[in-house]
Design a protein around this motif. Structure first.
Motif, PDB file in Angstrom:
ATOM      1  N   TRP A  81      31.949  53.460  -7.509  1.00 44.75           N
ATOM      2  CA  TRP A  81      30.844  53.375  -8.469  1.00 44.75           C
ATOM      3  C   TRP A  81      30.156  52.024  -8.372  1.00 44.75           C
ATOM      4  CZ3 TRP A  81      29.390  57.616 -10.932  1.00 44.75           C
ATOM      5  CH2 TRP A  81      30.331  58.616 -11.168  1.00 44.75           C
ATOM      6  N   TYR A  82      28.861  52.024  -8.712  1.00 44.85           N
ATOM      7  CA  TYR A  82      28.111  50.783  -8.914  1.00 44.85           C
ATOM      8  C   TYR A  82      28.323  50.351 -10.364  1.00 44.85           C
ATOM      9  CZ  TYR A  82      25.559  51.235  -4.535  1.00 44.85           C
ATOM     10  OH  TYR A  82      25.226  51.311  -3.212  1.00 44.85           O
ATOM     11  N   PHE A  83      28.312  49.054 -10.583  1.00 39.23           N
ATOM     12  CA  PHE A  83      28.377  48.466 -11.923  1.00 39.23           C
ATOM     13  C   PHE A  83      27.127  47.609 -12.087  1.00 39.23           C
ATOM     14  CE2 PHE A  83      32.594  49.820 -11.108  1.00 39.23           C
ATOM     15  CZ  PHE A  83      33.149  50.112 -12.339  1.00 39.23           C
ATOM     16  N   VAL A  84      26.251  48.007 -13.004  1.00 37.66           N
ATOM     17  CA  VAL A  84      24.951  47.369 -13.199  1.00 37.66           C
ATOM     18  C   VAL A  84      25.016  46.489 -14.441  1.00 37.66           C
ATOM     19  CG1 VAL A  84      22.509  47.809 -13.654  1.00 37.66           C
ATOM     20  CG2 VAL A  84      23.770  49.282 -12.073  1.00 37.66           C
ATOM     21  N   ASP A  85      24.666  45.203 -14.276  1.00 38.58           N
ATOM     22  CA  ASP A  85      24.707  44.259 -15.395  1.00 38.58           C
ATOM     23  C   ASP A  85      23.290  43.977 -15.891  1.00 38.58           C
ATOM     24  OD1 ASP A  85      25.294  42.423 -17.309  1.00 38.58           O
ATOM     25  OD2 ASP A  85      26.191  40.953 -15.966  1.00 38.58           O
ATOM     26  N   ASP A  86      22.824  44.815 -16.800  1.00 37.27           N
ATOM     27  CA  ASP A  86      21.475  44.655 -17.344  1.00 37.27           C
ATOM     28  C   ASP A  86      21.449  43.739 -18.562  1.00 37.27           C
ATOM     29  OD1 ASP A  86      22.900  46.598 -18.798  1.00 37.27           O
ATOM     30  OD2 ASP A  86      21.052  47.519 -19.512  1.00 37.27           O
ATOM     31  N   LEU A  87      22.584  43.151 -18.918  1.00 37.22           N
ATOM     32  CA  LEU A  87      22.621  42.197 -20.038  1.00 37.22           C
ATOM     33  C   LEU A  87      22.608  40.757 -19.550  1.00 37.22           C
ATOM     34  CD1 LEU A  87      25.226  43.852 -22.455  1.00 37.22           C
ATOM     35  CD2 LEU A  87      22.728  43.977 -22.520  1.00 37.22           C
ATOM     36  N   TYR A  88      23.547  40.397 -18.686  1.00 33.11           N
ATOM     37  CA  TYR A  88      23.681  39.008 -18.226  1.00 33.11           C
ATOM     38  C   TYR A  88      23.170  38.793 -16.807  1.00 33.11           C
ATOM     39  CZ  TYR A  88      26.701  39.009 -22.268  1.00 33.11           C
ATOM     40  OH  TYR A  88      27.202  39.179 -23.535  1.00 33.11           O
ATOM     41  N   GLY A  89      22.889  39.872 -16.082  1.00 32.38           N
ATOM     42  CA  GLY A  89      22.460  39.758 -14.698  1.00 32.38           C
ATOM     43  C   GLY A  89      20.977  40.015 -14.502  1.00 32.38           C
ATOM     44  N   LYS A  90      20.161  39.749 -15.514  1.00 28.03           N
ATOM     45  CA  LYS A  90      18.722  39.987 -15.395  1.00 28.03           C
ATOM     46  C   LYS A  90      18.121  39.091 -14.313  1.00 28.03           C
ATOM     47  CE  LYS A  90      18.019  41.503 -20.115  1.00 28.03           C
ATOM     48  NZ  LYS A  90      17.422  41.205 -21.397  1.00 28.03           N
ATOM     49  N   VAL A  91      17.217  39.684 -13.527  1.00 27.18           N
ATOM     50  CA  VAL A  91      16.525  38.978 -12.459  1.00 27.18           C
ATOM     51  C   VAL A  91      15.039  38.958 -12.797  1.00 27.18           C
ATOM     52  CG1 VAL A  91      15.969  38.991  -9.990  1.00 27.18           C
ATOM     53  CG2 VAL A  91      18.233  39.748 -10.768  1.00 27.18           C
TER      54      VAL A  91
END
Length: 72
Positions: free
Chosen positions: A58-68
């Motif tokens: 699975w992919y793990f997407v960090d849309d809280l702390y990993g914003k680009v």
């Protein structure tokens, strides 16, 4: 290895139920590979980082702390 743009089922950080400590799946777009097992992803219009865990597949997407930011 360059990842092609594709929609995937992934664990999304903001969908986690912190009360029960359970992760939840959602649909995200993997835009491209930006490092060693580091990907640029898009979820709900947010550009963010993601990693792929080959042990669980699975992919793990960090849309809280990993914003680009858009300019990067």
């Amino acid at each position: 290895m360059e990842a092609q743009r594709r929609e995937v089922q992934a664990y999304i950080h903001s969908l986690k139920d912190f009360a029960t400590d359970r992760n939840a799946l959602g649909e995200a777009e993997i835009v491209k590979c930006i490092g060693d097992n580091l990907y640029l992803a898009k979820y709900n219009g947010v550009r963010c980082t993601a990693i792929f865990n080959p042990f669980v597949g699975w992919y793990f997407v960090d849309d809280l702390y990993g914003k680009v930011p858009e300019d990067q």
